[in-house]
Design an enzyme around this catalytic site. Structure first.
Site, short mmCIF file in Angstrom:
data_model
loop_
_atom_site.label_atom_id
_atom_site.label_comp_id
_atom_site.label_asym_id
_atom_site.label_seq_id
_atom_site.Cartn_x
_atom_site.Cartn_y
_atom_site.Cartn_z
N CYS A 90 0.83 -1.21 0.00
CA CYS A 90 0.00 0.00 0.00
C CYS A 90 0.86 1.25 0.00
CB CYS A 90 -0.92 0.02 1.23
SG CYS A 90 -1.97 -1.42 1.35
N ASP A 142 -20.57 13.12 -14.69
CA ASP A 142 -22.01 12.89 -14.51
C ASP A 142 -22.30 12.03 -13.28
OD1 ASP A 142 -21.01 10.48 -15.38
OD2 ASP A 142 -22.23 10.34 -17.18
C1 BEZ Z 1 0.53 -4.77 1.74
O1 BEZ Z 1 0.10 -3.66 1.49
O2 BEZ Z 1 1.72 -5.04 1.66
C2 BEZ Z 1 -0.43 -5.88 2.14
C3 BEZ Z 1 -1.57 -5.57 2.86
C4 BEZ Z 1 -2.42 -6.61 3.23
C5 BEZ Z 1 -2.13 -7.91 2.87
C6 BEZ Z 1 -1.02 -8.18 2.11
C7 BEZ Z 1 -0.15 -7.16 1.74
#
Ligand code: BEZ
Length: 219
Positions: free
Chosen positions: A44, A134
């Site tokens: 992430c 929209d």
């Molecule tokens: C990650 O962002 O590395 C991750 C998050 C949840 C599960 C697996 C990977």
């Protein structure tokens, strides 16, 4: 669940940039709502940092960005400092929604049943919703938590969505801006010249049907 062409829900959002109604945030722009499983996780972090790098590209296309996870706003603010340090940025330029109650995650079908937090609560998967001015849903994709997304592909998709919203073309496999486009099946042969003054090339196939029609990208 929201289907393509549906008006995207106008939910109340609690975010790192204050609270807003989602449609007010969108205004007259295009928008991307994208979820991530959790703050302080490695994939992430790389994804949200890549989106920061690509902000000028999204701005060029008139697209607003909004991230989302089930963590609270305080957690988002703490994690943003890590993302900014990781990416060597000056600031973090888009809001992150806190969906603490998981109401949005459930109603928008973003929950990944295979991924749970330490308390056993399911996490959001990596959803991407692209919404038009929209307020209708133009595209949705859902990746599992273990696979990071490719945001260059999301930009390519936006180029296609914005082009095909204006012209009677579809974009073929691996299309990129400037590439040849396909004439959509609803265009009658007798209308081709008027709609596509630059010309249409019809590729002949064994069936004898004239459905493979290519044209220059309209302006
Ligand atoms: C990650 O962002 O590395 C991750 C998050 C949840 C599960 C697996 C990977």
């Amino acid at each position: 669940m929201v289907n393509l062409g549906d008006i995207f829900p106008n939910f109340d959002a609690e975010t790192t940039e204050g609270n807003f109604k989602f449609h007010e945030f969108i205004g007259n722009s295009w928008a991307i709502l994208f979820s991530h499983p959790a703050d302080y996780t490695p994939v992430c972090t790389t994804e949200l940092a890549r989106v920061v790098q690509l902000v000028p590209e999204f701005q060029k296309r008139g697209v607003k960005l909004c991230a989302l996870s089930c963590d609270d706003v305080e957690s988002h603010h703490g994690w943003i400092k890590d993302i900014v340090a990781y990416g060597k940025f000056d600031k973090f330029p888009y809001p992150i929604i806190s969906d603490k109650t998981r109401k949005l995650a459930v109603s928008l079908g973003m929950v990944d049943p295979d991924e749970k937090d330490l308390a056993g609560m399911p996490l959001t998967a990596r959803a991407v919703f692209i919404i038009g001015p929209d307020k209708k849903l133009k595209l949705s994709i859902l990746y599992p938590a273990t696979t990071g997304r490719n945001f260059d592909e999301i930009l390519r998709v936006i180029d296609s969505l914005q082009l095909t919203a204006k012209h009677k073309v579809a974009t073929p496999v691996d299309w990129k801006v400037g590439g040849k486009c396909m004439v959509v099946p609803s265009v009658k042969v007798e209308d081709e010249k008027t709609i596509f003054p630059k010309g249409v090339e019809t590729i002949s196939v064994p069936s004898g049907k004239s459905y493979l029609r290519m044209t220059e990208q309209p302006e």
